[in-house]
Design an enzyme around this catalytic site. Structure first.
Site, PDB file in Angstrom:
ATOM      1  N   TRP A   1      32.218  46.414  40.400  1.00 55.02           N
ATOM      2  CA  TRP A   1      33.331  45.610  39.866  1.00 55.02           C
ATOM      3  C   TRP A   1      33.063  44.200  40.369  1.00 55.02           C
ATOM      4  CZ3 TRP A   1      38.062  46.459  37.256  1.00 55.02           C
ATOM      5  CH2 TRP A   1      39.008  45.441  37.376  1.00 55.02           C
TER       6      TRP A   1
ATOM      7  N   LYS B   1      53.981  50.015  32.656  1.00 58.88           N
ATOM      8  CA  LYS B   1      53.154  51.077  32.077  1.00 58.88           C
ATOM      9  C   LYS B   1      52.770  50.718  30.648  1.00 58.88           C
ATOM     10  CE  LYS B   1      52.496  53.201  34.657  1.00 58.88           C
ATOM     11  NZ  LYS B   1      52.664  53.621  36.017  1.00 58.88           N
TER      12      LYS B   1
ATOM     13  N   GLU C   1      59.183  49.219  35.703  1.00 63.27           N
ATOM     14  CA  GLU C   1      58.088  50.193  35.675  1.00 63.27           C
ATOM     15  C   GLU C   1      57.735  50.554  34.225  1.00 63.27           C
ATOM     16  OE1 GLU C   1      55.750  51.377  37.204  1.00 63.27           O
ATOM     17  OE2 GLU C   1      55.303  53.239  36.174  1.00 63.27           O
TER      18      GLU C   1
ATOM     19  N   ARG D   1      37.624  54.572  38.315  1.00 63.29           N
ATOM     20  CA  ARG D   1      38.011  53.558  39.300  1.00 63.29           C
ATOM     21  C   ARG D   1      37.895  52.146  38.728  1.00 63.29           C
ATOM     22  NH1 ARG D   1      38.058  55.114  44.716  1.00 63.29           N
ATOM     23  NH2 ARG D   1      37.472  53.001  45.259  1.00 63.29           N
TER      24      ARG D   1
ATOM     25  N   HIS E   1      71.488  34.783  29.341  1.00 66.41           N
ATOM     26  CA  HIS E   1      71.190  33.511  30.019  1.00 66.41           C
ATOM     27  C   HIS E   1      69.834  32.951  29.600  1.00 66.41           C
ATOM     28  CE1 HIS E   1      74.762  33.847  32.431  1.00 66.41           C
ATOM     29  NE2 HIS E   1      74.417  35.069  32.801  1.00 66.41           N
TER      30      HIS E   1
ATOM     31  N   ASN F   1      30.159  48.614  48.726  1.00 64.95           N
ATOM     32  CA  ASN F   1      31.532  48.346  48.297  1.00 64.95           C
ATOM     33  C   ASN F   1      32.166  47.430  49.335  1.00 64.95           C
ATOM     34  OD1 ASN F   1      31.120  50.173  46.290  1.00 64.95           O
ATOM     35  ND2 ASN F   1      32.518  51.737  47.080  1.00 64.95           N
ATOM     36  N   GLY F   2      33.052  46.554  48.898  1.00 64.81           N
ATOM     37  CA  GLY F   2      33.701  45.655  49.854  1.00 64.81           C
ATOM     38  C   GLY F   2      33.228  44.233  49.619  1.00 64.81           C
TER      39      GLY F   2
ATOM     40  N   CYS G   1      34.571  49.321  42.841  1.00 64.04           N
ATOM     41  CA  CYS G   1      33.186  49.768  43.027  1.00 64.04           C
ATOM     42  C   CYS G   1      33.109  51.209  43.530  1.00 64.04           C
ATOM     43  CB  CYS G   1      32.482  48.908  44.053  1.00 64.04           C
ATOM     44  SG  CYS G   1      32.515  47.169  43.705  1.00 64.04           S
TER      45      CYS G   1
ATOM     46  N   LYS H   1      41.406  51.634  39.245  1.00 62.06           N
ATOM     47  CA  LYS H   1      42.341  52.568  39.860  1.00 62.06           C
ATOM     48  C   LYS H   1      42.699  52.147  41.277  1.00 62.06           C
ATOM     49  CE  LYS H   1      44.862  56.246  40.135  1.00 62.06           C
ATOM     50  NZ  LYS H   1      46.214  56.052  39.552  1.00 62.06           N
TER      51      LYS H   1
ATOM     52  N   GLU I   1      50.187  47.837  30.515  1.00 57.44           N
ATOM     53  CA  GLU I   1      48.925  48.245  31.124  1.00 57.44           C
ATOM     54  C   GLU I   1      48.003  48.966  30.145  1.00 57.44           C
ATOM     55  OE1 GLU I   1      48.247  50.452  35.414  1.00 57.44           O
ATOM     56  OE2 GLU I   1      50.161  50.604  34.440  1.00 57.44           O
TER      57      GLU I   1
END
Ligand code: F6R
Length: 611
Positions: free
Chosen positions: A73, A487, A483, A27, A506, A99-100, A2, A606, A490
Site C-alpha cells: 500500500w 457504510k 454509521e 487488507r 438550519h 510493513n510499516g 501492506c 481493512k 464506503e
C-alpha cells in the site's frame, strides 16, 4: 494495508506465496511481489496491480523452496513496478519485504547515496536491503539486527539472503509478524488469514523480537542494543475455524459477515450477563466495583465506524450509568495535547487492534498515566496488548473492509459495560434485568431484520440511483445515521451525509429535492413526534424518504410517499443496534446493484496501519 508472507519447506515457494497473498488481498494494496531462493540464486518478480496479474506473469523459471512475498500500500513513492516489494541490494543477493514506515528513510537514503549506492526505488524499504547487504557481521540475524538498529519507525520485516539459503529472518516492531508451524515446512505472515489454510499452530512475535525460520523450526531473539538474546517463544494452537476466511456460499465476505451477526452477537454476550443481579460480568476489565464507581468520566477513542459506535456507546453510558461520556476520533486525539484525568476511563475501540491512530492514542493516554481499556476483536493484536484490560469482541475474523459484525459486537460490549457501570451506581436491579433480557433477545431480533433482506434490496436499488443522500437521526439515532452514511459511501461511492434531523432546517434543507433522498432514523421514542415533523418538511419539498422505524409509528403526511423499514423494538436504550442493521444491508445492496467490488472498496484498506 501492506501484507507479508514467507515460506520455507519442501514445496515450491511461489504458489504457496501467491495463495498467501491472495488471502491478504482484503487488507488493501496496490502492487505485489515475490522473491524466491533456489539453486540459481535469488529471483524477484513484482508489479503494480493485482496478485493475479503477478501470478500470471511470473517467469517460467521461478523455482525455489524458500521465498517471501508482499502486497504493498503505497506510502513512499507511487504504486509502480519498481516501488513494489521485495526490494533488493545492487548485487541482488538480499530481498526484503517490509510493513510499516521508516521515519528516517530520507537520511538513510542520503547516507547510502553518499557511499555510492544507487537506489532504484522511491521507497523507505529499499534502504533496509542495502543496509543488510553492506553489513559485515557473520550471521544473517546479526546483519538484519545491525540494519534494523539504524531504523527509526515501525516494521514487520522478512529477509531472504542468497548467502544463507537455509533460512528466513523476520522481525517485528509495531507491525504484526506471525510464524506458522507446518508439517516439515514453516510459514510467515503479517496476518493469520494467510496462514490458516496451512496451519493453525502459530507464534506471534513481540515488538523488538526477531526470529530465524528454517524448514524445521524457528528460534526467537530479542534485539538489544548489546546484541541478540534468545527468547523462549513457543508456537500455540489458535482456536480459529479455517473456513472463517472463505466466503462459502456468499458472494462476498461482507454478506457472509452480515449474516453471521446473530451467532456472533451470542458469542460476545456468552458468559457475560448476570441475570440474577441484572448486570454485566466483564472480568477482563480488571476493574473491581470500587474502581468502577470511582470513574467520573468516560472517553472513547476509535476511528471510522469504531468511532461512530463509540458515540453510541457514550450515549449508552450516559443514559444507563449517568457518567459523562463522549467519543472522539482517535486520529485527532493526540494532536491536541489532551488532558488526561486520573478518574477518567479511556476506552479504545478497534476491530483489528492494529489501527495506528488508535494505537497511538492509547499510548498517549498511557504515557500520561491514564487508564485505558480496549474493545478489540483480534486477540493478541497491538492494541489488545497495550491496554490495561478490556472486552474481546468474539466476532470472528472480519475480512470485508466494511465492518459489520465487529461493529455490532462493539455495540453489545458497550451495552454490557454501560449496564455494569450503571449497576454500581443508580441503575436499579429492575432496569438492569430489563436490559439484560433485551440484550439476550437481540441475536434473534437481528436475525429478523436480516430476514427482510429482499425487501431492503429493492429500497437499496432505488437509493443507489441518487448521486447524493442524507442520513438523519437525533440523539441516540444520530450515530446510527452517521454509521449508515459511512457504510453507504464506503462501498457505493455515493455522497452520503449524516445530519442531526433537528439541524436540517438550519441549512441542509436547501439541498433537499426529488434527486436527493433522505434515510431517516425514527425510533418510537420520546422524540418521535419531532422526528415526524421533520419528515413532513422533507416530504413537502419533494425529497424521497426511507424511514427506519418501529411498527405502529405514525409517519403523518410523510407516510404516504416514504419507504418504510420497521425493525423490532428492543429496550428503548438499546434500539440503536437494530436500527443500524438494515443500513448495512442497504449499503451492501446499493453497492451490489452498482456492480462494485464489495469487499475491496476503492482506496480503502481493512487495517489502517499508517497515519
Ligand atoms: C468502516 C470501517 C472503518 C473502520 C476503521 C477502524 O466500515 O471498517 O471505518 O471502522 O478504519 O478500524 P478498526 O476497528 O480496525 O480500528
Amino acid at each position: 494495508m501492506c501484507g507479508i508472507v514467507g515460506y520455507i519447506g519442501a514445496q515450491q515457494a511461489a504458489p504457496v506465496l501467491v495463495e498467501g497473498l491472495t488471502r491478504l488481498e482484503h487488507r488493501g494494496y496496490d502492487s505485489a511481489g515475490l522473491a524466491v531462493l533456489g539453486g540459481s540464486g535469488l529471483k524477484v518478480a513484482k508489479r503494480a496491480g493485482r496478485v493475479r496479474d503477478l501470478a500470471e506473469t511470473l517467469p517460467k523459471r521461478f523455482g525455489g523452496k524458500i521465498g517471501i512475498g508482499h502486497t504493498r500500500w503505497a506510502t513512499h513513492g507511487p504504486a509502480n513496478d519498481t516501488n513494489a516489494h521485495p526490494h533488493s541490494d545492487t548485487a541482488g543477493r538480499v530481498a526484503v519485504v517490509h510493513n510499516g514506515i521508516i521515519d528516517n528513510a530520507a537520511a538513510l537514503r542520503a547516507e547510502l547515496a553518499e557511499a555510492g549506492v544507487v537506489l532504484v526505488s522511491d521507497t523507505d524499504t529499499e534502504v533496509l536491503a542495502h543496509l543488510v547487504a553492506r553489513s559485515t557481521e557473520a550471521t544473517l540475524e546479526q546483519r538484519t539486527a545491525e540494519a534494523l538498529a539504524r531504523v527509526e519507525g515501525t516494521y514487520g520485516v522478512a529477509v531472504a539472503h542468497a548467502d544463507f539459503p537455509d533460512r528466513l529472518v523476520v522481525a517485528r516492531n509495531g507491525s504484526p509478524l506471525i510464524i506458522g508451524v507446518g508439517d516439515k515446512e514453516m510459514h510467515v505472515a503479517s496476518d493469520l488469514a494467510a496462514l490458516v489454510r496451512y496451519t493453525t499452530t502459530v507464534a506471534h512475535l513481540d515488538d523488538g523480537e526477531m526470529a530465524t525460520v528454517t524448514a524445521s523450526g524457528f528460534t526467537t531473539y530479542r534485539i538489544d542494543p548489546s546484541g541478540l538474546s534468545a527468547t523462549d517463544r513457543r508456537a500455540k494452537e489458535v482456536d480459529i475455524d479455517p473456513t472463517a476466511y472463505d466466503a462459502g456460499e456468499h458472494d462476498s465476505f461482507m454478506h457472509k459477515e452480515m449474516r453471521e451477526q446473530p451467532a456472533r452477537a451470542e458469542a460476545v454476550l456468552r458468559g457475560r450477563l448476570d441475570e440474577r443481579f441484572g448486570t454485566g460480568h466483564l472480568g477482563g476489565l480488571n476493574l473491581d466495583a470500587r474502581e468502577l464507581r470511582a470513574i467520573r468520566r468516560v472517553k472513547i477513542l476509535g476511528c471510522g465506524s469504531a468511532y461512530y459506535v463509540g458515540e453510541m456507546g457514550a450515549s449508552l453510558i450516559e443514559e444507563l450509568a449517568r457518567v459523562p461520556a463522549d467519543a472522539e476520533p482517535a486520529s485527532e486525539f493526540r494532536y491536541r495535547n489532551p488532558i488526561i484525568e486520573p478518574d477518567t476511563l479511556y476506552v479504545a475501540v478497534s476491530q483489528s487492534g492494529e489501527t495506528i491512530d488508535t494505537l497511538l492514542a492509547v499510548q498517549e493516554v498511557r504515557r500520561k498515566g491514564g487508564r485505558v481499556i480496549g474493545l478489540v476483536n483480534v486477540v493478541g493484536s497491538a492494541i489488545a496488548r497495550e491496554v490495561d484490560g478490556g472486552i474481546y469482541l468474539h466476532a470472528g475474523p472480519e475480512v470485508a473492509v466494511a465492518s459489520t459484525k465487529a461493529l455490532t459486537n462493539m455495540y453489545l460490549a458497550f451495552a454490557m459495560l454501560a449496564i455494569q457501570l450503571g449497576r454500581v451506581r443508580d441503575l436499579s436491579i429492575a432496569d438492569g434485568k430489563r436490559l439484560i433480557a433485551a440484550l439476550t433477545a437481540l441475536p434473534d431480533q437481528i436475525e429478523q431484520v436480516l430476514a427482510t433482506e429482499e425487501d431492503l434490496a429493492l429500497v437499496a436499488k432505488r437509493l443507489a440511483e441518487a448521486e447524493s443522500l442524507f442520513f438523519v437521526g437525533r440523539v441516540r439515532g444520530f450515530p446510527v445515521a452517521r454509521e449508515g452514511a459511512q457504510k453507504f459511501k464506503e462501498i457505493s461511492y455515493r455522497h452520503a451525509e449524516a445530519y442531526q434531523t433537528s439541524e436540517l432546517k438550519h441549512g441542509p434543507l436547501a439541498l433537499i429535492s426529488s434527486q436527493v433522498p433522505t434515510v431517516a432514523i425514527v425510533p418510537d421514542d420520546e422524540l418521535v413526534e419531532r422526528n415526524v415533523a421533520a419528515l413532513e418538511q422533507i416530504a413537502a419539498r419533494g425529497g424521497p424518504l426511507v424511514v427506519v422505524t418501529h411498527a405502529g409509528v405514525d409517519l403523518g403526511d410523510a407516510g404516504a410517499s416514504a419507504a418504510r423499514i420497521d425493525v423490532p423494538r428492543s429496550a428503548r436504550e438499546l434500539d440503536p443496534i437494530l436500527l443500524t442493521i438494515p443500513l448495512q444491508v442497504l449499503a451492501y445492496h446499493a453497492a451490489l446493484s452498482l456492480g462494485h467490488d464489495i469487499d475491496k472498496p476503492r482506496n480503502l484498506a481493512k487495517s489502517v496501519t499508517v497515519e
